[in-house]
Design a protein around this motif. Structure first.
Motif, short mmCIF file in Angstrom:
data_model
loop_
_atom_site.label_atom_id
_atom_site.label_comp_id
_atom_site.label_asym_id
_atom_site.label_seq_id
_atom_site.Cartn_x
_atom_site.Cartn_y
_atom_site.Cartn_z
N GLN A 91 0.83 -1.21 0.00
CA GLN A 91 0.00 0.00 0.00
C GLN A 91 0.86 1.26 0.00
O GLN A 91 0.63 2.18 -0.80
CB GLN A 91 -0.92 -0.01 1.22
CG GLN A 91 -2.03 -1.04 1.17
CD GLN A 91 -2.94 -0.96 2.37
OE1 GLN A 91 -3.65 0.02 2.58
NE2 GLN A 91 -2.91 -2.00 3.19
N CYS A 92 1.82 1.33 0.88
CA CYS A 92 2.65 2.53 0.98
C CYS A 92 3.44 2.75 -0.31
O CYS A 92 3.47 3.87 -0.86
CB CYS A 92 3.60 2.42 2.17
SG CYS A 92 4.50 3.94 2.54
N THR A 93 4.06 1.69 -0.83
CA THR A 93 4.83 1.81 -2.07
C THR A 93 3.93 2.15 -3.24
O THR A 93 4.26 3.00 -4.09
CB THR A 93 5.58 0.51 -2.35
OG1 THR A 93 6.40 0.17 -1.23
CG2 THR A 93 6.45 0.63 -3.59
N GLY A 94 2.76 1.49 -3.30
CA GLY A 94 1.84 1.73 -4.40
C GLY A 94 1.36 3.17 -4.46
O GLY A 94 1.31 3.78 -5.52
N TRP A 95 1.01 3.73 -3.30
CA TRP A 95 0.54 5.11 -3.29
C TRP A 95 1.67 6.09 -3.60
O TRP A 95 1.43 7.15 -4.20
CB TRP A 95 -0.11 5.43 -1.95
CG TRP A 95 -1.46 4.82 -1.80
CD1 TRP A 95 -1.83 3.82 -0.94
CD2 TRP A 95 -2.64 5.16 -2.54
NE1 TRP A 95 -3.17 3.52 -1.09
CE2 TRP A 95 -3.69 4.32 -2.07
CE3 TRP A 95 -2.92 6.07 -3.55
CZ2 TRP A 95 -4.99 4.39 -2.58
CZ3 TRP A 95 -4.21 6.14 -4.06
CH2 TRP A 95 -5.23 5.31 -3.58
N ALA A 96 2.89 5.76 -3.21
CA ALA A 96 4.02 6.61 -3.57
C ALA A 96 4.20 6.64 -5.09
O ALA A 96 4.45 7.70 -5.68
CB ALA A 96 5.29 6.12 -2.88
N LEU A 97 4.05 5.49 -5.72
CA LEU A 97 4.13 5.43 -7.18
C LEU A 97 2.96 6.17 -7.83
O LEU A 97 3.11 6.79 -8.89
CB LEU A 97 4.15 3.97 -7.65
CG LEU A 97 5.38 3.15 -7.25
CD1 LEU A 97 5.24 1.71 -7.74
CD2 LEU A 97 6.65 3.78 -7.81
N TRP A 98 1.79 6.12 -7.19
CA TRP A 98 0.62 6.84 -7.68
C TRP A 98 0.92 8.35 -7.74
O TRP A 98 0.61 9.03 -8.72
CB TRP A 98 -0.55 6.54 -6.76
CG TRP A 98 -1.79 7.35 -6.90
CD1 TRP A 98 -2.22 8.33 -6.05
CD2 TRP A 98 -2.80 7.25 -7.92
NE1 TRP A 98 -3.42 8.83 -6.47
CE2 TRP A 98 -3.80 8.19 -7.62
CE3 TRP A 98 -2.94 6.46 -9.06
CZ2 TRP A 98 -4.94 8.37 -8.40
CZ3 TRP A 98 -4.07 6.63 -9.85
CH2 TRP A 98 -5.05 7.57 -9.52
N LEU A 99 1.53 8.87 -6.69
CA LEU A 99 1.85 10.29 -6.66
C LEU A 99 2.92 10.64 -7.69
O LEU A 99 2.82 11.65 -8.40
CB LEU A 99 2.34 10.68 -5.26
CG LEU A 99 1.32 10.60 -4.13
CD1 LEU A 99 2.00 10.85 -2.79
CD2 LEU A 99 0.18 11.59 -4.34
N ALA A 100 3.95 9.80 -7.79
CA ALA A 100 5.03 10.08 -8.74
C ALA A 100 4.53 9.96 -10.18
O ALA A 100 4.84 10.80 -11.04
CB ALA A 100 6.19 9.12 -8.50
N GLY A 101 3.74 8.94 -10.46
CA GLY A 101 3.24 8.72 -11.81
C GLY A 101 2.30 9.81 -12.28
O GLY A 101 2.23 10.11 -13.47
N ALA A 102 1.57 10.41 -11.35
CA ALA A 102 0.63 11.47 -11.73
C ALA A 102 1.35 12.65 -12.36
O ALA A 102 0.79 13.36 -13.20
CB ALA A 102 -0.14 11.93 -10.50
N ALA A 103 2.59 12.86 -11.96
CA ALA A 103 3.33 14.01 -12.47
C ALA A 103 4.15 13.66 -13.71
O ALA A 103 4.46 14.57 -14.50
CB ALA A 103 4.26 14.54 -11.38
N TRP A 104 4.50 12.39 -13.89
CA TRP A 104 5.42 12.06 -14.98
C TRP A 104 4.93 10.94 -15.89
O TRP A 104 4.89 11.10 -17.09
CB TRP A 104 6.79 11.69 -14.40
CG TRP A 104 7.44 12.84 -13.71
CD1 TRP A 104 7.89 13.99 -14.30
CD2 TRP A 104 7.71 12.97 -12.32
NE1 TRP A 104 8.42 14.83 -13.35
CE2 TRP A 104 8.33 14.23 -12.12
CE3 TRP A 104 7.50 12.15 -11.21
CZ2 TRP A 104 8.73 14.69 -10.88
CZ3 TRP A 104 7.89 12.60 -9.97
CH2 TRP A 104 8.51 13.85 -9.80
#
Length: 412
Positions: A91-104
């Protein structure tokens, strides 16, 4: 050290994700200012923000509570923390990727949400197994919390499906459904079970009072709001293209919310709001619960004031009274209480915690004010900055605690 107890791991990951998502949102708000630099978003930042702030860090904090207090409610052994590592880590890793992917990279955001969904499913399956194995005669609160987790999973999967189909507005509705049906329901279950108990423990003159009808009433409010989320789409399919929501529905919902909010405020007083002000940590819990009633009153007023226009008038003010005022305040109070008790520290709100709580109230008022003026300008930026400062200072202290042994030398 994080493997010594479920709350250590879960709360630590929750604090990390809360800080990361709050920092990300401040960055978004900064970019929206005249002096900021625009970012070519791969995904709608509004959807990204709504998803992570509703279904992101809250389940991690829930895990810390459900796998610490939950086994005591159920009369079963707490699970080995190592068995929670991959569900919570996903969950923690997935949401971190969600935030990063939204920008790039959009595909990175998709992968992140899929990871978060798998972790959420695994977490609630594990808790459901504890509930099923329990010999306790009273499992009602745990059963409702488990069912709420199912709603959260449904909402997260539904959000992915809506985004895959390009239906951003529907995705926001599924997120709102998860907020009410999972997050708010879990809060209300814990409030009904624990708030009278905490109050009676700190103020012996007050007897714990928590009849079952109060629980069903509170859950009924959450159910009403979850269903009402879909009313504009069902009653006026063209609402997002300019059609108005039927005034009769807005009138009925507004009156119902005003009535519900009034009862919640009465309940807050009955549970000892005024008496709790003598004890800081207890007062934080009661003030946080009071925000729930305020949010309902704001939402009801928004419906009634917007009858002529056919849309709620007060914008997102009521929503942020709920999320920042109610959910944020109770989160700060409850996590502080659990973390203090399970680290061998006194169950008190010292000056740092008390100042953080007061600053959180300021952040909430700033965000409500920005919604009332229908602005995404400096007030929203100020609210985001104030919120982030609270979470970094408060969360940073707790994160340090989770990496240290208990101060009393006891295990856990």
């Amino acid at each position: 050290m994080l493997m010594r107890a479920p709350h250590r791991l879960a709360f630590f990951l929750g604090v990390v994700l809360l800080g990361a998502s709050s920092t990300w949102w401040l960055w978004v708000q900064w970019g929206r200012q005249p002096w900021g630099s625009a970012v070519p978003w791969a995904m709608s930042p509004t959807v990204v923000h709504a998803a992570v702030m509703s279904l992101g860090f809250f389940p991690l904090f829930f895990a810390g509570f459900l796998f610490t207090a939950g086994p005591k409610w159920l009369g079963v052994a707490a699970p080995d923390t190592r068995r929670l590592l991959w569900p919570l880590g996903l969950q923690c890793t997935g949401w971190a990727l969600w935030l990063a992917g939204a920008a790039w990279l959009e595909w990175l955001a998709w992968a992140g949400m899929l990871m978060a969904s798998l972790g959420l499913i695994a977490m609630y399956v594990r808790f459901a197994l504890l509930v099923r194995a329990s010999p306790a005669t009273d499992r009602l609160h745990a059963q409702i919390a488990s069912a709420a987790g199912g709603v959260g999973v449904f909402a997260l999967v539904g959000t992915q499906a809506a985004l895959w189909l390009g239906q951003t507005d529907v995705a926001l509705l599924t997120i709102r459904t998860g907020l009410w049906g999972c997050v708010v329901v879990t809060y209300l279950v814990v409030a009904h079970r624990m708030l009278p108990f905490f109050t009676a423990s700190a103020l012996p003159a007050i007897s714990p009072w928590r009849p079952k009808w109060v629980l069903w009433f509170l859950l009924g409010i959450a159910g009403m709001e979850a269903l009402a989320t879909w009313a504009p789409l069902l009653l006026a399919p063209g609402a997002w293209q300019g059609a108005r929501t039927p005034r009769a529905w807005m009138l009925a919902l507004g009156l119902a919310e005003l009535a519900a909010g009034s009862v919640v405020l009465w309940l807050a007083l009955t549970w000892g709001l005024m008496q709790s002000l003598k004890v800081r940590l207890l007062a934080m819990l009661h003030v946080g619960f009071t925000w729930f009633g305020v949010a309902l009153l704001l939402s009801g007023a928004s419906q009634l004031l917007g009858l002529r226009q056919g849309v709620p008038l007060l914008g997102l003010g009521a929503l942020h009274a709920l999320t920042m005022g109610f959910l944020g305040s109770v989160l700060l109070a409850m996590v502080t209480r659990v973390s203090s008790g399970h680290s061998g520290r006194a169950l008190v709100a010292d000056n740092l915690v008390w100042a953080a709580f007061g600053t959180l109230q300021l952040a909430t008022l700033l965000r409500i004010a920005s919604a009332l003026e229908h602005s995404t300008g400096w007030l929203t930026l100020a609210a985001a900055a104030t919120w982030l400062a609270v979470m970094l200072i408060w969360g940073g202290r707790l994160a340090r605690w989770y990496g240290q042994p208990r101060v009393d030398g006891q295990p856990g």
